[in-house]
Structures are given as structure tokens and as C-alpha cells.
Design an enzyme around this catalytic site. Structure first.
Site, PDB file in Angstrom:
ATOM      1  CG  ASN A  10      -1.792   1.210   1.339  1.00 16.52           C
ATOM      2  OD1 ASN A  10      -1.830   2.045   0.435  1.00 16.52           O
ATOM      3  ND2 ASN A  10      -2.503   1.337   2.437  1.00 16.52           N
ATOM      4  NE  ARG A  87      -6.175   1.425   0.577  1.00 16.71           N
ATOM      5  CZ  ARG A  87      -6.125   2.569   1.223  1.00 16.71           C
ATOM      6  NH1 ARG A  87      -4.955   3.085   1.564  1.00 16.71           N
ATOM      7  NH2 ARG A  87      -7.223   3.228   1.520  1.00 16.71           N
ATOM      8  CG  HIS A 176     -12.661   3.133   4.537  1.00 22.17           C
ATOM      9  ND1 HIS A 176     -13.288   4.183   5.170  1.00 22.17           N
ATOM     10  CD2 HIS A 176     -11.326   3.371   4.655  1.00 22.17           C
ATOM     11  CE1 HIS A 176     -12.378   5.014   5.650  1.00 22.17           C
ATOM     12  NE2 HIS A 176     -11.174   4.537   5.349  1.00 22.17           N
ATOM     13  NE  ARG A 237      -9.229  12.143   4.912  1.00 21.75           N
ATOM     14  CZ  ARG A 237      -9.199  10.839   4.702  1.00 21.75           C
ATOM     15  NH1 ARG A 237     -10.314  10.126   4.806  1.00 21.75           N
ATOM     16  NH2 ARG A 237      -8.076  10.221   4.395  1.00 21.75           N
ATOM     17  CD  GLU A 381      -8.470  -1.674   4.937  1.00 20.76           C
ATOM     18  OE1 GLU A 381      -8.818  -0.967   3.969  1.00 20.76           O
ATOM     19  OE2 GLU A 381      -7.961  -1.213   5.968  1.00 20.76           O
TER      20      GLU A 381
END
Length: 395
Positions: A10, A87, A176, A237, A381
Site C-alpha cells: 500500500n 491497494r 474503505h 477531515r 484489508e
């Protein structure tokens, strides 16, 4: 046939997270992080079995770091590395599932880069580096957005002129997806239900947060949109704000659009509300001492999460349960408790002891007797990316 090994990569703009996944082992033989790439402080941290190591690589870029990581993976795999899974954050509408990487896939990732300018270019750097170093090894891209391509138009379209969608791809994509997909499958297994006949509300809560409505193993709606900024309050965020905030700040403070974007992405969320931290562990401790900013950030986070989950329920024909996952979802009993309190119309109630027990990777059902299911499912993941990679190799 011996169990196969997949290296999962990733790549971020200045980092590489990596893990070696063996299909027969529940833990990773090798995992680590290269960070601060491109700077004098560039470094790789990794764990090989029980041994932790660090290597300083001043000024190293992605290719140099991967040149160190790939031999480590080969060693950990005993020289039997079957493939590499990457990813990729944004696949736009080009990709609805994982894909074996070729020139057309690389071009699709490049085309979607305008929708994820901080992520997709870094993924392309990682792909180019691994293909250069291991040209004969199968490589697969797994897209965060792919799982949400099953959303119907009424869930993914914005109410803006059609040419913005048709010509510029302005729509809700969601993120996600790999996590929501993995935990909904695990929740169905834990509940003894077939994945293809189950319906879940899922909350992935970490520094980035999103909710998802999942029906029969497919995404029907999710809280993130064109970019990962839409939706819930997150670590730094803002999540949803009035769309006119940009023009208001330009008129009143003279801010540029870049300044507003930076504020909404990097200085808002838990960090902005609390004035203290973007880490829920720090805020939870501060809440106990009555820190006003921490208390406000905690309450806004949980209320907005519950509000989003209630909205996601519109996409479900029935409800088999609520899933909590991600660093906060898996470890903060207080967030789970407060969020469920806001969802009283759904009949959710928690067993206090079970809720307190489910931390540090422990999965389990935490509802009280008579309540709909509430399940804590640690996400994985990396394993899902490895499984997708193996499935493509088998095909």
C-alpha cells in the site's frame, strides 16, 4: 501443494505499508512500514516473526525502499513468493473488481488520478517499481472503490447537472470498500448466516471513517463520496460541511480554495473540534478530566456516526446487525456505547461487559439480550487483498 505467499503493498505519497500474507497462516510472517520517503529521515520498520528491525535510508524514494522490502519478502516467503497485491484507492468507474495489472489497468489508474491526486500517483510509483524489480511475478490491483460499484444511481448520483457526471465523473464513489467487504463476510460467518442472504450496517472508524449499507454481500450505499472527505467526522477531515463554506471563507477571510481544502482535510475533524489531537485514545483520556474540546469532539463524532448509520438503513430491506471495525471501532468501547445510545429507535442495546471486553483485536457480539446484533469485527484489508490476488491467479 504448499501454501502460497502474497506480498501486499500500500503506497502512500511518502510511505509504503507492506505485509506478507500466507494463505494458511492467520498472522503475517512479515509486516512493516517505510515512511518519510524522499526526505533525509526516510526509514523502514519491519517485524519478521518476533524480531523487529529498523533500517535508515536517508533520501530514499519508493523504488529504493522497495528494493529493500522485496528481498525481505522473498526471504520471509522462503523464496516462494506467488504474487504481489497492490491497494489502489481510486478506480473510478473503470474497475468493479480486482484486476491483473497490465498496461490498460495502469492507464485506468492514471486516468482516475485526478479523483485521488494524493493516492493514485503513489500507487503507480509502487506498481512501476515492483514490476521493474520482479517483471515475471503476477501483480494485482485491488481498488477501494470497486466494492461500491454495486450502488444504485439514486445512491451514487449528486444532484448536479448531468454533464458533470457524464464528462467529468462527478459522482459518489465511496472508499474503505476492501474493509467493509471483509468485515461483512466475517460478521455473517460469526452469526451463522449466508453472506448472500444477510444485511448489515458497517462502521469503519479510524483516522479515516465511513459507514456502509451491505445487502447480500454487496454495497448499497456508503458515506464517502467523490473523495474521502465526504461523510463522517474523521481524525483530521471535517466530513460533511455546507458546500458554500468555500465561498464564505473566500469572501470573509480571503482564503484560496487550496487553503480551504487543506483546512478541511488536515486541520479539521477530531483535531479541529478538540484543539488537542486527532487520536481518539488521547481524546478519551482528556474527556475523563473534563477537557471541553475533547468532550465536544467525542460527542460530535458519535452523534454524526449514529446519524449516518440511521441514514444508511434506508438502503436495507432488513437488518441483521451493526458492525464496528477499524482502529476506533475495534478498540473504543466508549464510542460504541455512545453511538448506540443515539440509535435507540433501532432497539440496539449493549452488554456493558461484552463491550468492554472487545478491544485489542478481540472479535465478538456485544449486544444485550433481546437487542439486534452488534458485532465487533477486526478488519484485515491485507488478507482480503491477498485473497483477491490469489483468486485472480487461480482464474
Amino acid at each position: 501443494m504448499s501454501a502460497r505467499n502474497i506480498l501486499v503493498i500500500n503506497c502512500g505519497s511518502s510511505s509504503i505499508k507492506f505485509a506478507l500474507v500466507n494463505e494458511a497462516q492467520t498472522t503475517f510472517p512479515l509486516q512493516g512500514l517505510a515512511e518519510r520517503l524522499g526526505s533525509p529521515e526516510a526509514v523502514i520498520h519491519w517485524q519478521f516473526g518476533d524480531v523487529k528491525e529498523t533500517l535508515s535510508l536517508p533520501g530514499a524514494d519508493h523504488q529504493v525502499a522497495l528494493g529493500e522490502i522485496l528481498p525481505l519478502a522473498q526471504e520471509a516467503a522462503g523464496g516462494r513468493l506467488s504474487g504481489i497485491g497492490h491497494r489502489v484507492v481510486h478506480g473510478g468507474e473503470h474497475f468493479t473488481d480486482a484486476r491483473l495489472i497490465d498496461e490498460s489497468v495502469i492507464e485506468g489508474i492514471r486516468t482516475s488520478a485526478q479523483l485521488a491526486p494524493l493516492h493514485n500517483p503513489a500507487h503507480l510509483i509502487g506498481i512501476a517499481a515492483t514490476m521493474s524489480l520482479f517483471p515475471d511475478l503476477p501483480q494485482v490491483s485491488v481498488f477501494d472503490t470497486a466494492f461500491h460499484q454495486t450502488m444504485p444511481p439514486h445512491a451514487y448520483r449528486y444532484a448536479v447537472p448531468e454533464f458533470l457526471y457524464k464528462e467529468h465523473g462527478v459522482r459518489r464513489y465511496g472508499f474503505h470498500g476492501t474493509s467493509h467487504r471483509y468485515v461483512s463476510k466475517r460478521a455473517a460467518e460469526m452469526a451463522g448466516l449466508p453472506v448472500e442472504d444477510s444485511a448489515w450496517l458497517s462502521a469503519h472508524l479510524g483516522n479515516g471513517c465511513s459507514t456502509c449499507a451491505i445487502v447480500n454481500g454487496e454495497s448499497r450505499d456508503t458515506s464517502m463520496g467523490l473523495t474521502p472527505l465526504e461523510g463522517l467526522v474523521m481524525g483530521t477531515r471535517s466530513g460533511d460541511v455546507d458546500p458554500n463554506l468555500h465561498s464564505y471563507l473566500e469572501r470573509t477571510l480571503g482564503w484560496t480554495i487550496e487553503q480551504v481544502d487543506r483546512m478541511l482535510n488536515n486541520d479539521s475533524g477530531l483535531k479541529g473540534l478538540s484543539g488537542l489531537s486527532n487520536d481518539m485514545r488521547t481524546l478519551s483520556e482528556a474527556c475523563l478530566s473534563g477537557h471541553p474540546g475533547a468532550v465536544l469532539a467525542f460527542e460530535v463524532f458519535c452523534y454524526r456516526l449514529a446519524k449516518s448509520l440511521a441514514g444508511m438503513a434506508c438502503a436495507l430491506p432488513r437488518l441483521n446487525g451493526l458492525i464496528f471495525t477499524g482502529g476506533i471501532g475495534e478498540n473504543s468501547a466508549a464510542v460504541r456505547e455512545r453511538t448506540v445510545e443515539h440509535l435507540k429507535l433501532f432497539g440496539f442495546q449493549l452488554d456493558a461487559e461484552a463491550n468492554a471486553r472487545c478491544t485489542r483485536g478481540l472479535a465478538g457480539e456485544i449486544q444485550a439480550a433481546g437487542s439486534p446484533r452488534v458485532i465487533v469485527v477486526p478488519t484485515n484489508e491485507e488478507r482480503q487483498i491477498a485473497l483477491d490476488t490469489l483468486a485472480l491467479l487461480d482464474a
